[in-house]
Scaffold this active site. Sequence first.
Site, mmCIF file in Angstrom:
data_model
loop_
_atom_site.group_PDB
_atom_site.id
_atom_site.type_symbol
_atom_site.label_atom_id
_atom_site.label_comp_id
_atom_site.label_asym_id
_atom_site.label_seq_id
_atom_site.Cartn_x
_atom_site.Cartn_y
_atom_site.Cartn_z
ATOM 1 N N ASP A 12 0.825 -1.209 0.000
ATOM 2 C CA ASP A 12 0.000 0.000 0.000
ATOM 3 C C ASP A 12 0.861 1.263 0.000
ATOM 4 O O ASP A 12 1.931 1.296 0.603
ATOM 5 C CB ASP A 12 -0.917 -0.030 1.236
ATOM 6 C CG ASP A 12 -2.016 1.018 1.139
ATOM 7 O OD1 ASP A 12 -2.319 1.462 0.012
ATOM 8 O OD2 ASP A 12 -2.553 1.411 2.179
ATOM 9 N N GLY A 15 -0.036 5.206 -4.600
ATOM 10 C CA GLY A 15 -0.729 6.415 -5.050
ATOM 11 C C GLY A 15 -0.222 7.651 -4.313
ATOM 12 O O GLY A 15 0.125 8.667 -4.935
ATOM 13 N N HIS A 29 2.808 3.764 -8.892
ATOM 14 C CA HIS A 29 2.709 2.340 -9.243
ATOM 15 C C HIS A 29 3.983 1.881 -9.957
ATOM 16 O O HIS A 29 4.491 0.795 -9.699
ATOM 17 C CB HIS A 29 1.483 2.088 -10.117
ATOM 18 C CG HIS A 29 0.182 2.312 -9.395
ATOM 19 N ND1 HIS A 29 -0.094 1.760 -8.165
ATOM 20 C CD2 HIS A 29 -0.912 3.049 -9.714
ATOM 21 C CE1 HIS A 29 -1.300 2.123 -7.772
ATOM 22 N NE2 HIS A 29 -1.813 2.922 -8.684
ATOM 23 N N TRP A 61 -11.477 -2.257 -8.746
ATOM 24 C CA TRP A 61 -12.183 -1.886 -9.988
ATOM 25 C C TRP A 61 -12.909 -0.559 -9.840
ATOM 26 O O TRP A 61 -13.326 0.045 -10.831
ATOM 27 C CB TRP A 61 -13.202 -2.973 -10.374
ATOM 28 C CG TRP A 61 -12.576 -4.281 -10.734
ATOM 29 C CD1 TRP A 61 -12.617 -5.430 -10.017
ATOM 30 C CD2 TRP A 61 -11.789 -4.587 -11.904
ATOM 31 N NE1 TRP A 61 -11.916 -6.430 -10.650
ATOM 32 C CE2 TRP A 61 -11.403 -5.938 -11.822
ATOM 33 C CE3 TRP A 61 -11.375 -3.837 -13.021
ATOM 34 C CZ2 TRP A 61 -10.613 -6.570 -12.797
ATOM 35 C CZ3 TRP A 61 -10.605 -4.467 -13.995
ATOM 36 C CH2 TRP A 61 -10.233 -5.810 -13.874
ATOM 37 N N LEU A 122 11.357 -20.203 -5.436
ATOM 38 C CA LEU A 122 10.380 -19.333 -4.765
ATOM 39 C C LEU A 122 9.063 -19.404 -5.539
ATOM 40 O O LEU A 122 9.064 -19.338 -6.766
ATOM 41 C CB LEU A 122 10.884 -17.878 -4.758
ATOM 42 C CG LEU A 122 9.861 -16.810 -4.349
ATOM 43 C CD1 LEU A 122 9.533 -16.918 -2.850
ATOM 44 C CD2 LEU A 122 10.377 -15.396 -4.655
ATOM 45 N N ARG A 178 -5.369 -1.953 8.213
ATOM 46 C CA ARG A 178 -6.527 -2.775 7.881
ATOM 47 C C ARG A 178 -6.104 -3.900 6.944
ATOM 48 O O ARG A 178 -4.994 -3.904 6.414
ATOM 49 C CB ARG A 178 -7.659 -1.933 7.280
ATOM 50 C CG ARG A 178 -7.287 -1.181 6.046
ATOM 51 C CD ARG A 178 -8.508 -0.488 5.418
ATOM 52 N NE ARG A 178 -8.062 0.443 4.414
ATOM 53 C CZ ARG A 178 -8.025 1.773 4.559
ATOM 54 N NH1 ARG A 178 -8.437 2.351 5.663
ATOM 55 N NH2 ARG A 178 -7.567 2.546 3.589
#
Length: 226
Positions: A12, A15, A29, A61, A122, A178
Site C-alpha cells: 500500500d 498512489g 505504481h 475496480w 520461490l 486494515r
Amino acid sequence: MNPLKHVAIIMDGNGRWGLKNKSSRNAGHKQGLVTVEKIIQTTIKQNIKYLTLYAFSTENWKRPKKEINYLFNLLENFLKKKLNLLHKQNIKLKVIGVKNFSIKLNNLLKSAEKKLSKNTTLQINLALNYGSKTELIDALKKLKKSGEKINEKNLNNYLQTKNIPDPDLLIRTGNTHRLSNFLLWQIAYSEIFFEKKLWPDFKENDYIKIIKKFRLIKRNFGNINE
Ligand code: FPP
C-alpha cells in the site's frame, strides 16, 4: 527462531508516493514495481519459499479507468520483459483471484504460470482481482456441491491457495491498519506487521528488520507460554 516459509504483502502507498513525488498516482505504481523486484530478490536471499503479493483487489475496480489500465499495462509489460529472468531464477508463479481479464491478459497469465510451473526456488502468488470473501464463497459453493464434509481441511482444498501453507508473516506498508479483504481465512495465525513507509519507499533493509523481529516472536498458536 521461527521458521519462515510464507510472507504475504499488502503493498500500500503507491498512489500517495506518486502524488507526493511526481504529481501522479501512476508514477507511484511504476516505482512500486521497482520495490516488487527488489523484494523478490531479498525473499530469495532469505530462503523464503512463498511470497504472496496483493497487486489488485476485487474492490480496486472502483478506481478510475486510467489508473486500472495503467496497472494492467505495467503487469503485462513486466511479465513480457521479465518472464525469462523469472524462469532463470527458478521462480514459480501462481495467480490467485478470478482471472476474468481480457483474453490477451488471461492468456499471458496462463502461459506465464505454465512456463514457470515446475520451478522450485520461490513461489510467487500474485493476487489479482482477488478478494477473500469471493474466494471463500466460491470455495464453500464447490465444497457443498462436492458433498464432502464441511471442515477446515476440505475447505482449504477449494480455496485459491490450495496446497500453499498459510502465511507466517503478513506485512502491510503505507501506514494503514486494515486487512482490505486479503487472505482473511489464511492469516488466522499470521504475525502482522504494519509498516509506516509507503510501498515505493520500502527497502530491503526495512524488510529484513521485520523478518528479524518475526523470527524472535514467541508463536503459541493458541497454546500457553511456557
Ligand atoms: C496500493 O497502493 C497498490 C496497488 C493497488 C497496486 C499494487 C501494484 C504494484 C506494487 C505495482 C505493480 C505490481 C506488479 C506485480 C506488476 P494504493 O494505490 O492504494 O496507494 P494509496 O493508498 O497511497 O492510494
